[in-house]
Design a protein around this motif. Structure first.
Motif, mmCIF file in Angstrom:
data_model
loop_
_atom_site.group_PDB
_atom_site.id
_atom_site.type_symbol
_atom_site.label_atom_id
_atom_site.label_comp_id
_atom_site.label_asym_id
_atom_site.label_seq_id
_atom_site.Cartn_x
_atom_site.Cartn_y
_atom_site.Cartn_z
ATOM 1 N N ALA A 245 0.839 -1.186 0.000
ATOM 2 C CA ALA A 245 0.000 0.000 0.000
ATOM 3 C C ALA A 245 0.880 1.244 0.000
ATOM 4 C CB ALA A 245 -0.908 -0.008 1.229
ATOM 5 N N TYR A 246 0.526 2.186 -0.859
ATOM 6 C CA TYR A 246 1.324 3.403 -1.009
ATOM 7 C C TYR A 246 0.478 4.635 -0.711
ATOM 8 C CZ TYR A 246 4.583 0.433 -3.552
ATOM 9 O OH TYR A 246 5.458 -0.563 -3.907
ATOM 10 N N SER A 247 1.102 5.577 -0.016
ATOM 11 C CA SER A 247 0.487 6.891 0.159
ATOM 12 C C SER A 247 1.310 7.895 -0.630
ATOM 13 C CB SER A 247 0.477 7.284 1.639
ATOM 14 O OG SER A 247 1.802 7.540 2.075
ATOM 15 N N SER A 248 0.730 9.047 -0.934
ATOM 16 C CA SER A 248 1.521 10.137 -1.493
ATOM 17 C C SER A 248 2.413 10.691 -0.381
ATOM 18 C CB SER A 248 0.613 11.215 -2.082
ATOM 19 O OG SER A 248 -0.387 11.584 -1.150
ATOM 20 N N ILE A 249 3.402 11.484 -0.747
ATOM 21 C CA ILE A 249 4.493 11.787 0.197
ATOM 22 C C ILE A 249 4.176 12.904 1.187
ATOM 23 C CG2 ILE A 249 6.247 10.927 -1.361
ATOM 24 C CD1 ILE A 249 5.948 14.654 -1.004
ATOM 25 N N GLU A 250 3.063 13.672 0.940
ATOM 26 C CA GLU A 250 2.794 14.780 1.860
ATOM 27 C C GLU A 250 2.188 14.262 3.160
ATOM 28 O OE1 GLU A 250 0.830 13.799 -0.430
ATOM 29 O OE2 GLU A 250 -1.234 14.484 -0.193
ATOM 30 N N GLY A 251 2.310 15.029 4.210
ATOM 31 C CA GLY A 251 1.734 14.638 5.492
ATOM 32 C C GLY A 251 2.700 13.836 6.341
ATOM 33 N N SER A 252 2.245 13.478 7.558
ATOM 34 C CA SER A 252 3.120 12.767 8.497
ATOM 35 C C SER A 252 3.247 11.299 8.098
ATOM 36 C CB SER A 252 2.570 12.868 9.923
ATOM 37 O OG SER A 252 1.462 12.006 10.096
ATOM 38 N N ASN A 294 10.035 10.419 -9.984
ATOM 39 C CA ASN A 294 9.934 10.172 -11.422
ATOM 40 C C ASN A 294 9.043 11.213 -12.096
ATOM 41 O OD1 ASN A 294 11.603 7.922 -11.450
ATOM 42 N ND2 ASN A 294 9.926 6.466 -11.236
ATOM 43 N N ASP A 295 7.919 11.541 -11.468
ATOM 44 C CA ASP A 295 6.941 12.425 -12.091
ATOM 45 C C ASP A 295 7.388 13.891 -12.118
ATOM 46 O OD1 ASP A 295 5.322 10.324 -12.647
ATOM 47 O OD2 ASP A 295 3.878 10.691 -11.035
ATOM 48 N N ILE A 296 8.145 14.321 -11.114
ATOM 49 C CA ILE A 296 8.545 15.737 -11.090
ATOM 50 C C ILE A 296 9.853 15.985 -11.835
ATOM 51 C CG2 ILE A 296 7.377 16.109 -8.880
ATOM 52 C CD1 ILE A 296 10.224 16.261 -7.603
ATOM 53 N N SER A 297 10.497 14.924 -12.309
ATOM 54 C CA SER A 297 11.849 15.065 -12.864
ATOM 55 C C SER A 297 11.907 15.975 -14.084
ATOM 56 C CB SER A 297 12.433 13.692 -13.204
ATOM 57 O OG SER A 297 11.638 13.042 -14.162
ATOM 58 N N LYS A 298 10.785 16.087 -14.824
ATOM 59 C CA LYS A 298 10.771 16.947 -16.007
ATOM 60 C C LYS A 298 9.775 18.101 -15.860
ATOM 61 C CE LYS A 298 12.218 13.289 -19.170
ATOM 62 N NZ LYS A 298 11.883 12.494 -20.396
ATOM 63 N N SER A 299 9.446 18.409 -14.613
ATOM 64 C CA SER A 299 8.482 19.473 -14.353
ATOM 65 C C SER A 299 9.186 20.675 -13.725
ATOM 66 C CB SER A 299 7.390 18.973 -13.405
ATOM 67 O OG SER A 299 7.889 18.880 -12.080
ATOM 68 N N LYS A 300 8.432 21.722 -13.465
ATOM 69 C CA LYS A 300 9.010 22.907 -12.824
ATOM 70 C C LYS A 300 9.383 22.649 -11.366
ATOM 71 C CE LYS A 300 4.588 24.986 -11.393
ATOM 72 N NZ LYS A 300 3.735 26.200 -11.493
ATOM 73 N N PHE A 301 8.970 21.472 -10.845
ATOM 74 C CA PHE A 301 9.285 21.127 -9.455
ATOM 75 C C PHE A 301 10.530 20.246 -9.341
ATOM 76 C CE2 PHE A 301 4.607 21.375 -9.905
ATOM 77 C CZ PHE A 301 4.362 22.489 -9.109
ATOM 78 N N LYS A 302 11.264 20.101 -10.422
ATOM 79 C CA LYS A 302 12.363 19.136 -10.438
ATOM 80 C C LYS A 302 13.447 19.432 -9.403
ATOM 81 C CE LYS A 302 14.634 21.509 -14.306
ATOM 82 N NZ LYS A 302 15.048 21.386 -15.721
ATOM 83 N N ASN A 303 13.575 20.689 -8.982
ATOM 84 C CA ASN A 303 14.615 21.029 -7.985
ATOM 85 C C ASN A 303 14.317 20.425 -6.614
ATOM 86 O OD1 ASN A 303 16.188 22.430 -9.793
ATOM 87 N ND2 ASN A 303 15.292 24.426 -9.308
ATOM 88 N N LEU A 304 13.090 19.958 -6.415
ATOM 89 C CA LEU A 304 12.783 19.282 -5.151
ATOM 90 C C LEU A 304 13.647 18.036 -4.963
ATOM 91 C CD1 LEU A 304 8.869 19.461 -5.058
ATOM 92 C CD2 LEU A 304 10.471 20.735 -3.607
ATOM 93 N N LYS A 305 14.091 17.460 -6.064
ATOM 94 C CA LYS A 305 14.890 16.232 -5.991
ATOM 95 C C LYS A 305 16.226 16.471 -5.293
ATOM 96 C CE LYS A 305 14.842 13.405 -9.508
ATOM 97 N NZ LYS A 305 14.965 12.847 -10.880
ATOM 98 N N LYS A 310 12.841 15.119 4.424
ATOM 99 C CA LYS A 310 12.276 15.994 5.453
ATOM 100 C C LYS A 310 12.028 17.393 4.900
ATOM 101 C CE LYS A 310 13.071 17.665 10.169
ATOM 102 N NZ LYS A 310 13.995 17.641 11.335
ATOM 103 N N GLU A 311 12.991 17.901 4.137
ATOM 104 C CA GLU A 311 12.846 19.242 3.554
ATOM 105 C C GLU A 311 11.691 19.289 2.552
ATOM 106 O OE1 GLU A 311 17.524 20.736 3.717
ATOM 107 O OE2 GLU A 311 16.826 19.487 2.055
ATOM 108 N N ILE A 312 11.521 18.215 1.778
ATOM 109 C CA ILE A 312 10.421 18.176 0.813
ATOM 110 C C ILE A 312 9.082 18.181 1.536
ATOM 111 C CG2 ILE A 312 9.296 16.762 -0.954
ATOM 112 C CD1 ILE A 312 12.103 15.787 -1.751
ATOM 113 N N LYS A 313 8.947 17.379 2.587
ATOM 114 C CA LYS A 313 7.687 17.325 3.336
ATOM 115 C C LYS A 313 7.331 18.703 3.904
ATOM 116 C CE LYS A 313 7.085 12.542 4.850
ATOM 117 N NZ LYS A 313 5.627 12.492 4.597
ATOM 118 N N ASN A 314 8.337 19.434 4.356
ATOM 119 C CA ASN A 314 8.076 20.760 4.915
ATOM 120 C C ASN A 314 7.576 21.741 3.848
ATOM 121 O OD1 ASN A 314 8.860 19.982 7.477
ATOM 122 N ND2 ASN A 314 10.987 20.654 7.235
#
Length: 626
Positions: A245-252, A294-305, A310-314
């Protein structure tokens, strides 16, 4: 899958940048590459020509350290001069504590006094399994309570030439692609890894994906309808449910795990309602970092990688989370694998009654029902791991009984390959009875592979290849023949290598590389081919084969960790952002197994010295440090 341990020795030169030559404990460190080449030319040549069968390492016994090798004669030729020898660099895992700063250094730990040729040669003593050892030093008292590894400095006329670390890499015995056998239909062995197809019953498994909405444990009836329809149409019971079972990465993390478990249990409850036998359940949960990256790698959010988890969740909160929702909504899901067991109306009948019922049906020429009972007998045979029950089945050697006789013969091989020759001889007799029977023809070729590979009798390669190709005349599909031809060249390459016919071996390798993309491969097939290519030192091709597989969340665990084994020591590979995704895939799949890679090699890890690499160290400290 049964694992074996492979000790991989990696030799490399350390180019030092000293402005002046230095001596440490009587060891001379050349001050330039030119000087090193001059002083170490002999050593470099002899190590490059070292037979791959020559193994050596540092062995600890109590607090004594020994240089251990399986080829004393070779090392006697290495240590020719009085100044030739070795020194042990004792490295402590404490060097790699996550709050430590690792300084670049030619020596990673505590350097022991070198031991030179005369003392080494004089000290060699035989030990078990044709190995030899010679004393090279003691573990210093202040290090005896720490986790340690032992690197080797090789010296030529007291000049430092080679530095060796020992990597303990997990490995697996490589195998042929699974060809299956014809029983009632083409059947594959249960132990094989299932395919990645969304809905399959191959290998007696069914795999599918159920999406979930944000913060919800309920699923849409439309999303699970294909599964319900499949179960209604099959004659299988569910033996085991494996749910990831997988959840998305946001939240605790805690909330995400709780939600995932509710999702998994809601599916289990629904599936259990389909049948009376209890279903074995295996549930695991994780956040879906792999598909997020994988999904953000070619998007405007790619710098999150570039950030830590912990920093991404914040950052992924509020309006920013809403912007990302078009990706996150696809990451909430359950990947479900069902292990199916064919329904057996004779399951509770004793083997004695089964045999009596079977023989009675044969006497009445009720072949269709006899085939059903025969399958129940096979289940008893598999439980006992012996085909002895088959001796009690009374089946006349007549054409009309070929379907039953074929199954009786091939089940011996299916239980254990050691029965392959017996099965082959029986199938040859059936071929005389029914020369056009495609199931008998196919099974004969499958079993002949085993006889050929293990040299149980002489097999004419050209005739065997024609026999494989000619299966198309009996209605065998091309993709199955292609798989057999790949297996043909797997065995041929092995035999050519043994005969030192290297050009022929390379021709087989080229055929395999050119052909395997022509047909669908299961995860097990990919693993088998990667192991084969690695065996022949084609690491680049083995890595390329698995590259696309290891970035998917549904990749088989053994395949993923085999890929890590191929690439962890490649500093260029581990520096890429794509590799971080692969490592996080391993972490989410089996965090304990991933973290164990960085245990001391003496305790089943690859080596904690992988943490010299800042990229591996970052991932380790983020996920494994307590």
């Amino acid at each position: 899958m049964k694992n074996i341990t492979l000790i991989l020795f990696i030799l490399f030169t350390i180019c030092n940048n000293f402005t002046n030559a230095q001596e440490v404990m009587g060891i001379y460190f050349p001050k330039s590459d030119t000087e090193r080449i001059t002083k170490c030319n002999y050593f470099e040549n002899i190590f490059q020509k070292k037979p791959k069968e020559v193994k050596f390492s540092i062995k600890r016994e109590g607090n004594k350290l020994f240089f251990k090798t399986n080829n004393k004669k070779w090392f006697l030729s290495v240590f020719k001069n009085s100044g030739d020898g070795i020194a042990v660099d004792i490295v402590s895992k404490s060097r790699y504590k996550c709050n430590n700063k690792i300084e670049d250094s030619q020596i990673r730990g505590t350097l022991l006094k070198p031991v030179f040729a005369k003392q080494l040669i004089k000290g060699f003593k035989p030990i078990v399994s044709n190995y030899f050892k010679t004393f090279v030093g003691n573990v210093p008292e202040n290090l005896r309570g720490e986790e340690l590894e032992y690197n080797i400095l090789f010296l030529s006329n007291k000049a430092f030439c080679w530095y060796q670390s020992t990597y303990n890499l997990e490995s697996y015995p490589w195998d042929l692609l699974d060809m299956g056998v014809y029983l009632d239909s083409l059947t594959y062995k249960d132990k094989k890894i299932p395919s990645n197809d969304k809905f399959v019953t191959k290998y007696k498994t069914l795999k599918f994906v159920v999406p979930f909405k944000k913060n919800k444990a309920a699923y849409s009836s439309e999303d699970i309808k294909p599964l319900y329809d499949s179960l209604k149409l099959t004659d299988f019971n569910i033996k085991k449910i494996r749910i990831k079972a997988y959840s998305s990465i946001e939240g605790s993390l805690k909330r995400n795990i709780e939600l995932q478990e509710k999702r998994a249990n809601s599916i289990v409850k629904s599936l259990q309602s389909f049948q009376k036998p209890d279903i074995e359940v295996e549930i695991s949960s994780s956040e879906n970092w792999v598909e997020f990256f994988n999904d953000i790698s070619k998007s405007k959010f790619k710098n999150l990688k570039l950030l830590s988890k912990k920093e991404i969740k914040n950052k992924v909160v509020g309006s920013f989370s809403i912007e990302l929702e078009k990706y996150l909504q696809n990451h909430r899901k359950a990947v479900i694998i069902l292990d199916l067991e064919k329904k057996d109306k004779y399951k509770n009948m004793s083997k004695e009654n089964l045999i009596a019922t079977f023989n009675d049906l044969i006497s009445k020429d009720n072949i269709d029902e006899a085939l059903v009972v025969q399958n129940s007998i096979f289940e008893k045979i598999k439980e006992e791991h012996s085909p002895d029950l088959l001796k009690q089945l009374n089946v006349p050697k007549q054409l009309k009984y070929i379907p039953i006789l074929n199954k009786n013969s091939i089940i011996k091989y299916d239980i254990d390959v050691k029965y392959a020759k017996i099965a082959f001889d029986e199938l040859k007799m059936l071929e005389i009875l029914d020369p056009e029977n495609k199931k008998v023809k196919y099974n004969l070729v499958v079993v002949k592979f085993i006889i050929w590979r293990y040299r149980w009798e002489n097999v004419d390669e050209n005739h065997f290849k024609k026999q494989i190709v000619n299966l198309k005349e009996y209605g065998i599909p091309k993709n199955l023949i292609d798989r057999m031809l790949v297996n043909f060249h797997i065995v041929k390459a092995e035999k050519n290598l043994r005969a030192r016919e290297y050009d022929k071996k390379d021709e087989s390798l080229e055929f395999i590389i050119d052909t395997y993309e022509n047909f669908n491969l299961s995860n097990y097939d990919y693993l088998s081919l990667a192991q084969f290519l690695t065996y022949y030192s084609d690491l680049d091709e083995a890595t390329y084969l698995l590259d696309d597989k290891v970035t998917t969340i549904t990749v088989d665990e053994d395949l993923l960790f085999y890929y890590l084994n191929l690439t962890l020591t490649n500093k260029y590979a581990v520096e890429s952002q794509a590799y971080r995704v692969i490592m996080l895939n391993a972490v989410e799949m089996n965090k304990e197994r991933f973290c164990k890679l960085f245990n001391p090699s003496s305790k089943g890890g690859v080596t904690f010295q992988l943490l010299e690499n800042k990229y591996l160290r970052k991932t380790y400290c983020e996920n494994c440090s307590r």
